[in-house]
Design a protein around this motif. Structure first.
Motif, short mmCIF file in Angstrom:
data_model
loop_
_atom_site.label_atom_id
_atom_site.label_comp_id
_atom_site.label_asym_id
_atom_site.label_seq_id
_atom_site.Cartn_x
_atom_site.Cartn_y
_atom_site.Cartn_z
N ARG A 297 1.09 -1.17 -0.05
CA ARG A 297 -0.11 0.00 -0.02
C ARG A 297 0.77 1.25 0.15
NH1 ARG A 297 -3.42 -3.12 3.48
NH2 ARG A 297 -2.12 -2.35 5.46
N SER A 298 2.03 1.24 0.77
CA SER A 298 2.76 2.50 0.88
C SER A 298 3.58 2.65 -0.35
CB SER A 298 3.72 2.21 2.06
OG SER A 298 3.30 2.05 3.25
N GLN A 299 3.95 1.39 -0.99
CA GLN A 299 4.65 1.80 -2.48
C GLN A 299 3.86 2.30 -3.46
OE1 GLN A 299 5.65 -2.59 -2.77
NE2 GLN A 299 7.67 -2.07 -2.11
N ARG A 300 2.42 2.01 -3.33
CA ARG A 300 1.61 2.54 -4.23
C ARG A 300 1.34 3.89 -4.23
NH1 ARG A 300 -2.52 -2.61 -4.99
NH2 ARG A 300 -1.18 -3.93 -6.27
N THR A 301 0.99 4.29 -2.69
CA THR A 301 0.66 5.57 -2.59
C THR A 301 1.70 6.72 -2.86
OG1 THR A 301 -0.81 4.87 -0.38
CG2 THR A 301 0.01 7.07 -0.30
N LEU A 302 3.10 6.13 -2.56
CA LEU A 302 4.14 6.91 -2.69
C LEU A 302 4.65 6.88 -4.07
CD1 LEU A 302 5.89 6.34 0.64
CD2 LEU A 302 4.70 8.10 0.04
N ARG A 303 4.15 6.19 -4.78
CA ARG A 303 4.54 5.97 -6.41
C ARG A 303 6.07 5.54 -6.38
NH1 ARG A 303 1.69 10.33 -6.35
NH2 ARG A 303 3.66 11.61 -6.52
N LEU B 61 13.47 16.71 0.98
CA LEU B 61 12.78 16.48 2.16
C LEU B 61 11.84 17.91 2.61
CD1 LEU B 61 15.71 14.69 4.20
CD2 LEU B 61 13.95 13.77 2.69
N ARG B 62 11.82 18.77 1.76
CA ARG B 62 10.97 19.72 2.08
C ARG B 62 9.58 19.64 1.47
NH1 ARG B 62 14.74 24.29 -0.19
NH2 ARG B 62 14.81 22.43 -1.78
N LYS B 63 9.65 18.52 0.68
CA LYS B 63 8.43 18.12 -0.09
C LYS B 63 7.68 16.88 0.68
CE LYS B 63 9.91 19.36 -4.64
NZ LYS B 63 10.12 19.12 -5.98
N ASP B 64 6.58 16.95 0.75
CA ASP B 64 5.74 15.86 1.70
C ASP B 64 6.07 14.40 1.19
OD1 ASP B 64 5.02 17.82 3.52
OD2 ASP B 64 2.90 17.90 2.42
N THR B 65 5.74 14.30 -0.29
CA THR B 65 6.08 12.98 -0.84
C THR B 65 7.32 12.38 -0.81
OG1 THR B 65 4.21 13.26 -2.21
CG2 THR B 65 5.78 11.65 -2.83
N ASP B 66 8.48 13.29 -0.94
CA ASP B 66 9.85 12.86 -0.83
C ASP B 66 10.31 12.48 0.47
OD1 ASP B 66 9.80 13.11 -3.31
OD2 ASP B 66 11.31 14.89 -3.68
N ALA B 67 9.61 13.19 1.54
CA ALA B 67 9.91 12.89 2.97
C ALA B 67 9.42 11.80 3.28
CB ALA B 67 9.28 14.20 3.68
N ALA B 68 8.14 11.43 3.07
CA ALA B 68 7.51 10.05 3.18
C ALA B 68 8.27 9.11 2.70
CB ALA B 68 6.12 10.13 2.69
N ARG B 69 8.81 9.15 1.31
CA ARG B 69 9.47 8.07 0.74
C ARG B 69 10.90 7.72 1.56
NH1 ARG B 69 9.26 10.46 -5.51
NH2 ARG B 69 7.28 9.47 -5.95
N PHE C 179 18.48 18.75 3.44
CA PHE C 179 17.11 18.82 2.90
C PHE C 179 17.24 17.96 1.70
CE2 PHE C 179 18.81 22.59 1.06
CZ PHE C 179 18.76 22.39 -0.51
N ARG C 180 18.40 17.26 1.07
CA ARG C 180 18.45 16.37 0.15
C ARG C 180 19.02 14.97 0.34
NH1 ARG C 180 16.92 18.37 -4.69
NH2 ARG C 180 16.87 20.55 -5.15
N GLU C 181 18.34 14.06 -0.20
CA GLU C 181 18.98 12.55 0.06
C GLU C 181 18.99 11.82 -1.40
OE1 GLU C 181 17.51 10.96 4.18
OE2 GLU C 181 16.54 10.51 2.73
N SER C 182 20.14 11.03 -1.43
CA SER C 182 20.34 10.28 -2.79
C SER C 182 19.94 9.05 -2.27
CB SER C 182 21.44 10.82 -3.40
OG SER C 182 21.44 11.91 -3.97
N ARG D 116 21.54 17.49 12.88
CA ARG D 116 21.42 18.21 11.58
C ARG D 116 20.22 18.38 11.10
NH1 ARG D 116 25.34 16.53 7.05
NH2 ARG D 116 24.77 18.66 6.38
N TYR D 117 19.40 17.05 11.58
CA TYR D 117 18.03 16.84 10.84
C TYR D 117 16.87 17.59 11.38
CZ TYR D 117 20.96 13.47 8.28
OH TYR D 117 22.05 12.95 7.70
N GLY D 118 17.19 18.17 12.60
CA GLY D 118 16.06 18.61 13.27
C GLY D 118 15.28 19.84 12.68
N ASP D 119 16.02 20.67 11.84
CA ASP D 119 15.24 21.61 11.51
C ASP D 119 14.30 21.02 10.18
OD1 ASP D 119 16.01 23.45 13.14
OD2 ASP D 119 17.70 24.02 11.98
N VAL D 120 14.79 20.29 9.32
CA VAL D 120 14.33 19.82 8.18
C VAL D 120 13.20 18.98 8.42
CG1 VAL D 120 14.72 18.55 5.93
CG2 VAL D 120 16.49 20.07 6.74
N ARG D 121 13.38 18.22 9.44
CA ARG D 121 12.31 16.96 9.81
C ARG D 121 11.41 17.27 10.78
NH1 ARG D 121 13.68 11.88 7.22
NH2 ARG D 121 15.60 12.10 6.12
#
Length: 794
Positions: free
Chosen positions: A386-392, A406-414, A441-444, A536-541
């Motif tokens: 279900r998560s895979q389909r919701t998050l494409r 990570l500032r975008k909701d979908t990317d943060a959820a992925r 705010f970026r992850e690869s 470091r991730y406190g502000d972003v997340r």
């Protein structure tokens, strides 16, 4: 209409698993015989799943996955492709309303039998000693060798894939009769073939055949590996077969359908039926007419998509060459080897580089199957789907690079999903170094879905029914079981990245307890970097990291107090390890200073004082002293003159050469820009050069490996420039003879002359006129020959 009862017994169709020729032959035999039932080699627990094979959403390759309920790590796969004879038989039976069943040894037994029990079972039944394990027999390989072939795949293509039916169109069973005779002869020589489990499996299959006779008479078909056909024809008593099955271990097993891939078909799995070229076999099955021509067209399309020039003439010539090669080699038709040789010569210009692409994309193939939503699965797998389909985020067998903002909701959820799966041991994604921004705010990620991950998901199902609850429970358990402080801090970082708010308090409590009790500075230094990264991730997340900040600040204080004394009396390996820890702590202090503004100045000052102590103490290992001096220099807290003075002391005649070489490694080795520092400061380079030329020949042999390791890490351009500077030698009149000088004072830039050469500069003006589009008679400013250095004039 059903076929008449067979007076000679049931229809035994011996096949090669994943053989397109066998698959077509099975389809033709079933269509001709029209049996009342079809029995297939496979686990009987999968009978309830067979109707799903007719579902529109079911697309092979797929596999039956069986796992032990109490130990999901015990699992087995039964893969099926579109060109598998078993799949053709299943689809034929479902399409004609004919009962279809699996008759192999139940998965409940096969999952419970260990390798030791397999070796012991025949000896216990015979009453003899444990037999020596023997290598399994490859029937296709033996038959190919007997026929004079050195390649079993080529033999199979010649006698099965490229042959006409021996008995003509009216006798589709002739091939099975010939193959059965060949297997009977092989088993007379090799017995059970070295597979201890075969005797048990075949006993169970014979029992199932007896049961089928009571229901259908002899009017049923059996599709199984050709190796088993002679054993199923053997006349044995029911009591003897049951005796072989007596006392078999058993576990509770669950089965489901899972997607499979052509890449996985190319390896041995399940019943050891791995093949070398599943993509080629799929092509042969789908293209019964003109397979070589259609194959060359596929190859041309692939190469064109990759920007290789391939014309229709290339395709025509490749087909002709493949046919010519087949004729020269005495083959009935061109096979994979001829097609591959033709593609290499005609379309790839003799290069194996584009041919590797053909092998990966077409000969093996990257097809991933699909299973219906109605297929049974553990609750955790359903939540993940279900998560895979919701998050494409579609599972794909090929490797894929993705970047998340990570500032975008979908990317943060992925990102959260992938981090939670990593905590659960499901390695679908692997974090990588991004090509773009290095901000928080970026992850690869590098994603690749392998069928074995379904087993990992089943194993992780013991922790919870959803990805969130399972990851939370697993993190809490790992925190309590962690043996080292660094493991807990790494886990805290993962909990923050995965956003597990319920697990974080448990991890933090364990972290505080371990940090308070651990007095080893090395352990503290290993733990601090991951803790600093976490902050470091406190502000972003938008996560509260105040508790982590307090623990991190306490660790940093304790490291500053204990590190100087920990750096004395070390051997070579210990010094190298502590040097890496100093680098990690230095980076962590920088991160903490940004994350804890209230303590920033105090942290920086205390750490700077520690580095000064390390750089100045003679009792500290040379590699650590050199590293401390370099870190101070890079941060602007050590002047160039002071750095030269420290290097001069470290390289003085009274210092043992090994210690001096270690200092050099710490100062200019293993750090970004180490070589460029020597390029741009000829005083330091001259100090190193002067020391090195003064080392005695005997001692030079001892320090050479260390120096080679230091300087070989530089880029080739940096090494070349250093070599030119050393070959040229220092200019006269510099500081201690180390740097060039000009009559007016001031040092030259490395690699430049002491003054401007006016006539040579004037000679460049015509070229500049041409490049800038100026007329030859345009007024130009003439350079005057001065006594100033080049940098001042320019």
């Amino acid at each position: 209409m059903t076929g008449a009862p067979r007076p000679g017994g049931p229809l035994l169709l011996g096949v090669r698993h994943h053989g397109p020729g066998s698959a077509r032959a099975v389809g033709a035999a079933l269509e001709a015989a029209r049996p009342r039932a079809v029995l297939i080699e496979g686990p009987p627990e999968g009978d309830a799943l067979l109707p799903l094979a007719a579902d529109e959403q079911m697309r092979p390759p797929v596999a039956l996955l069986a796992h032990a309920v109490d130990d999901p790590g015990r699992a087995a796969f039964w893969p099926l492709a579109e060109f598998s004879p078993e799949w053709v038989a299943i689809r034929w039976a479902l399409a004609h309303g004919v009962p279809v069943r699996f008759i192999d040894l139940p998965a409940a037994h096969s999952l419970a039998i260990t390798e030791e029990e397999e070796r012991r079972a025949p000896a216990e039944q015979d009453g003899g000693p444990d037999p020596a394990p023997s290598a399994p027999v490859d029937p296709i390989g033996v038959l190919a060798e007997t026929a004079g072939y050195d390649d079993p795949e080529r033999w199979w293509e010649d006698v099965v894939e490229h042959r006409a039916h021996d008995g003509g169109p009216g006798d589709p069973l002739a091939a099975f009769a010939a193959l059965g005779e060949a297997m009977t002869a092989l088993r007379e020589v090799y017995g059970d073939g070295g597979h201890p489990r075969d005797a048990v499996r075949e006993a169970y299959m014979r029992i199932q055949l007896r049961t089928a006779r009571k229901e259908f008479g002899d009017d049923f078909a059996v599709v199984c590996g050709a190796w088993h056909v002679p054993a199923l024809e053997t006349r044995t008593t029911l009591a003897a077969d049951r005796a072989l099955l007596k006392g078999l271990p058993k576990v509770k097993a669950e089965l489901t359908w899972v997607p499979w891939t052509h890449h996985r078909l190319a390896r041995h799995s399940g019943y050891g039926a791995g093949i070398d070229s599943p993509g080629w076999y799929a092509h042969l099955f789908a293209s019964p007419d003109r397979p070589v021509e259609r194959w060359m067209t596929k190859v041309a399309g692939l190469l064109r998509d990759e920007d290789h020039f391939v014309s229709s003439a290339h395709v025509i010539e490749a087909v002709r060459l493949a046919a010519t090669l087949a004729a020269m080699r005495g083959r009935p038709l061109a096979g994979l080897s001829e097609a591959t040789d033709a593609v290499r010569a005609v379309m790839c210009d003799g290069s194996d580089v584009p041919l590797a692409l053909v092998r990966d994309r077409l000969i093996v193939g990257g097809t991933l199957g699909e299973v219906p939503d109605t297929a049974p699965a553990v609750p955790l797998q359903r939540d993940l789907t279900r998560s895979q389909r919701t998050l494409r985020l579609k599972p794909e067998p090929s490797e894929r690079e993705m970047e998340f903002d990570l500032r975008k909701d979908t990317d943060a959820a992925r990102s959260r999903l992938l981090h939670r799966l990593r905590i659960l041991g499901v390695g679908w994604g692997e974090p990588t170094e991004g090509r773009g921004s290095t901000g928080t705010f970026r992850e690869s990620w590098r994603l690749r879905w392998e069928p074995e991950l379904y087993v990992r998901v089943a194993e992780a199902g013991v922790w919870g029914t959803t990805v969130l609850s399972a990851a939370t429970a697993r993190a809490e358990s790992d925190a309590l079981a962690a043996a080292a402080l660094a493991e807990v801090t790494t886990l805290a970082e993962r909990c923050l990245l995965a956003e597990l708010p319920e697990a974080l308090p448990v991890v933090m409590r364990v972290l505080a307890d371990r940090a308070a009790l651990d007095t080893d500075v090395g352990h503290l230094a290993d733990a601090l970097p991951s803790l600093a990264r976490t902050l470091r991730y406190g502000d972003v997340r938008s996560t509260d990291t105040s508790a982590l900040g307090e623990v991190a600040a306490g660790l940093a204080e304790r490291i500053c107090v204990g590190l100087p004394s920990a750096c004395t009396g070390l051997d070579t390996d210990g010094a190298a390890a502590l040097r890496r820890q100093v680098d990690g702590v230095h980076t962590a202090i920088g991160l903490l200073a940004g994350a804890l503004p209230a303590n920033a100045d105090g942290l920086r000052d205390r750490w700077r004082a520690v580095l000064r102590k390390l750089a100045a103490r003679d009792t500290v290992a040379g590699v650590i002293r050199g590293r401390a001096a370099r870190l101070l220099l890079d941060d602007g807290h050590l002047e160039q003159d002071d750095a030269a003075r420290l290097m001069g002391l470290a390289l003085s005649p009274g210092t043992p050469p090994a210690d001096a070489a270690a200092w050099i490694e710490g100062f200019v080795g293993g750090a970004a820009g180490g070589g460029m520092l020597l390029v741009h400061d000829e005083r330091l380079l001259a100090l190193v050069d002067s020391w090195l030329t003064g080392v005695s020949p005997d001692t030079f042999t001892d320090v050479l490996p260390l120096l080679r390791r230091t300087f070989s890490a530089y880029e080739s351009g940096v090494r070349r420039t250093l070599g030119e500077l050393v070959r040229r030698g220092p200019a006269a009149g510099g500081v201690a003879g180390a740097t060039g000088a000009v009559p007016g004072g001031g040092a030259t830039a490395p690699g430049f002359g002491p003054v401007l050469d006016g006539p040579r500069a004037d000679a460049v003006l015509p070229v500049l006129h041409l490049l800038l589009g100026l007329h030859a008679d345009a007024p130009t400013e003439k350079y005057e020959h001065t006594e100033e250095p080049l940098g001042a004039t320019a």
